[in-house]
Design a protein around this motif. Structure first.
Motif, PDB file in Angstrom:
ATOM      1  N   LEU A 176       0.752  -1.181  -0.172  1.00 19.55           N
ATOM      2  CA  LEU A 176       0.216  -0.134  -0.007  1.00 19.55           C
ATOM      3  C   LEU A 176       0.939   1.187  -0.263  1.00 19.55           C
ATOM      4  CD1 LEU A 176      -2.759  -1.176   2.547  1.00 19.55           C
ATOM      5  CD2 LEU A 176      -2.934  -1.077   0.188  1.00 19.55           C
ATOM      6  N   GLN A 177       1.779   1.191   0.727  1.00 20.00           N
ATOM      7  CA  GLN A 177       2.778   2.636   0.886  1.00 20.00           C
ATOM      8  C   GLN A 177       3.581   2.719  -0.589  1.00 20.00           C
ATOM      9  OE1 GLN A 177       5.735   2.682   4.205  1.00 20.00           O
ATOM     10  NE2 GLN A 177       7.261   3.239   2.815  1.00 20.00           N
ATOM     11  N   GLU A 178       3.831   1.658  -1.345  1.00 27.34           N
ATOM     12  CA  GLU A 178       4.356   1.652  -2.551  1.00 27.34           C
ATOM     13  C   GLU A 178       3.329   2.293  -3.702  1.00 27.34           C
ATOM     14  OE1 GLU A 178       6.621  -0.966  -6.143  1.00 27.34           O
ATOM     15  OE2 GLU A 178       6.095  -1.733  -4.246  1.00 27.34           O
ATOM     16  N   LEU A 179       2.285   1.669  -3.657  1.00 29.01           N
ATOM     17  CA  LEU A 179       1.094   2.220  -4.521  1.00 29.01           C
ATOM     18  C   LEU A 179       0.813   3.686  -4.098  1.00 29.01           C
ATOM     19  CD1 LEU A 179      -1.710  -0.519  -4.097  1.00 29.01           C
ATOM     20  CD2 LEU A 179      -0.477   0.117  -6.205  1.00 29.01           C
ATOM     21  N   MET A 180       0.792   4.157  -3.184  1.00 35.78           N
ATOM     22  CA  MET A 180       0.661   5.605  -2.772  1.00 35.78           C
ATOM     23  C   MET A 180       1.860   6.562  -2.915  1.00 35.78           C
ATOM     24  SD  MET A 180      -1.633   5.740   0.854  1.00 35.78           S
ATOM     25  CE  MET A 180      -0.845   4.284   1.527  1.00 35.78           C
ATOM     26  N   VAL A 181       3.046   6.070  -2.664  1.00 39.91           N
ATOM     27  CA  VAL A 181       4.206   6.782  -3.115  1.00 39.91           C
ATOM     28  C   VAL A 181       4.468   6.959  -4.673  1.00 39.91           C
ATOM     29  CG1 VAL A 181       6.790   6.836  -2.966  1.00 39.91           C
ATOM     30  CG2 VAL A 181       5.311   6.328  -1.139  1.00 39.91           C
ATOM     31  N   ASN A 182       4.018   5.867  -5.380  1.00 34.98           N
ATOM     32  CA  ASN A 182       4.267   5.915  -6.780  1.00 34.98           C
ATOM     33  C   ASN A 182       3.266   6.954  -7.357  1.00 34.98           C
ATOM     34  OD1 ASN A 182       6.339   4.173  -6.895  1.00 34.98           O
ATOM     35  ND2 ASN A 182       5.098   2.407  -7.311  1.00 34.98           N
ATOM     36  N   PHE A 183       1.937   6.893  -6.824  1.00 33.36           N
ATOM     37  CA  PHE A 183       0.862   7.575  -7.281  1.00 33.36           C
ATOM     38  C   PHE A 183       1.503   9.117  -6.997  1.00 33.36           C
ATOM     39  CE2 PHE A 183      -2.957  10.304  -6.897  1.00 33.36           C
ATOM     40  CZ  PHE A 183      -3.809   9.802  -7.824  1.00 33.36           C
ATOM     41  N   GLU A 214       8.924  17.778  13.855  1.00 28.96           N
ATOM     42  CA  GLU A 214       9.979  17.603  13.187  1.00 28.96           C
ATOM     43  C   GLU A 214       9.908  16.707  11.801  1.00 28.96           C
ATOM     44  OE1 GLU A 214      13.716  18.331  11.383  1.00 28.96           O
ATOM     45  OE2 GLU A 214      12.693  19.622  13.218  1.00 28.96           O
ATOM     46  N   ARG A 215       9.049  15.700  12.237  1.00 27.12           N
ATOM     47  CA  ARG A 215       8.765  14.727  11.041  1.00 27.12           C
ATOM     48  C   ARG A 215       7.897  15.370  10.133  1.00 27.12           C
ATOM     49  NH1 ARG A 215       9.231   9.356  11.396  1.00 27.12           N
ATOM     50  NH2 ARG A 215       9.537   9.372  13.435  1.00 27.12           N
ATOM     51  N   PHE A 216       6.879  16.002  10.319  1.00 31.87           N
ATOM     52  CA  PHE A 216       6.207  16.563   9.405  1.00 31.87           C
ATOM     53  C   PHE A 216       6.966  17.664   8.708  1.00 31.87           C
ATOM     54  CE2 PHE A 216       2.360  16.616  12.852  1.00 31.87           C
ATOM     55  CZ  PHE A 216       2.249  15.352  12.545  1.00 31.87           C
ATOM     56  N   LEU A 217       7.726  18.294   9.142  1.00 34.88           N
ATOM     57  CA  LEU A 217       8.497  19.290   8.201  1.00 34.88           C
ATOM     58  C   LEU A 217       9.648  18.546   7.408  1.00 34.88           C
ATOM     59  CD1 LEU A 217       8.699  22.254  10.977  1.00 34.88           C
ATOM     60  CD2 LEU A 217       7.008  21.953   8.787  1.00 34.88           C
ATOM     61  N   ASN A 218      10.407  17.675   7.887  1.00 32.10           N
ATOM     62  CA  ASN A 218      11.646  17.006   7.349  1.00 32.10           C
ATOM     63  C   ASN A 218      11.517  15.364   7.086  1.00 32.10           C
ATOM     64  OD1 ASN A 218      12.742  19.652   7.336  1.00 32.10           O
ATOM     65  ND2 ASN A 218      12.682  19.633   9.519  1.00 32.10           N
ATOM     66  N   GLY A 219      10.467  14.690   7.349  1.00 30.03           N
ATOM     67  CA  GLY A 219      10.309  13.468   7.211  1.00 30.03           C
ATOM     68  C   GLY A 219      11.252  12.781   8.294  1.00 30.03           C
ATOM     69  N   PRO A 220      11.366  11.630   8.101  1.00 37.20           N
ATOM     70  CA  PRO A 220      11.117  10.737   6.821  1.00 37.20           C
ATOM     71  C   PRO A 220       9.751  10.153   6.861  1.00 37.20           C
ATOM     72  CG  PRO A 220      12.227   9.177   8.383  1.00 37.20           C
ATOM     73  CD  PRO A 220      12.184  10.524   9.199  1.00 37.20           C
ATOM     74  N   LEU A 221       9.495   9.766   5.826  1.00 36.26           N
ATOM     75  CA  LEU A 221       8.164   9.196   5.343  1.00 36.26           C
ATOM     76  C   LEU A 221       7.940   8.019   6.678  1.00 36.26           C
ATOM     77  CD1 LEU A 221       5.515   8.490   3.843  1.00 36.26           C
ATOM     78  CD2 LEU A 221       7.041   6.716   2.583  1.00 36.26           C
TER      79      LEU A 221
END
Length: 83
Positions: free
Chosen positions: A17-24, A74-81
């Motif tokens: 599911l993560q891959e589907l969303m990131v690719n999209f 900090e995660r919201f602003l700079n990640g990581p996913l």
């Protein structure tokens, strides 16, 4: 929005599911977005099509879902996913 319920079938499909969303995101959203920073809520259909439910400019008044503005800023602003 159901942060008190665990969906085992979704946990099992996490990477898929993560891959589907990131690719999209990279194919359809990133270059077309009218904002520098934004929040997107996705929906994945039973046949694995990705759809956008909400698209909003990023701001600290937005809901944090399963996260916390005070703890995860900090995660919201700079990640990581994190999925």
């Amino acid at each position: 929005y159901f942060d008190w319920i665990v969906f085992p079938d979704l946990v099992e499909r996490k990477l898929e599911l993560q891959e589907l969303m990131v690719n999209f995101f990279y194919q359809h959203v990133a270059q077309a977005a009218p904002y520098d920073s934004f929040v997107v809520d996705f929906y994945i259909t039973l046949d694995n099509r990705v759809m956008i439910i909400e698209f909003n400019p990023f701001h600290n008044g937005a809901g944090a879902g399963l996260f916390s503005w005070s703890q995860d800023r900090e995660r919201f602003l700079n990640g990581p996913l994190e999925f």
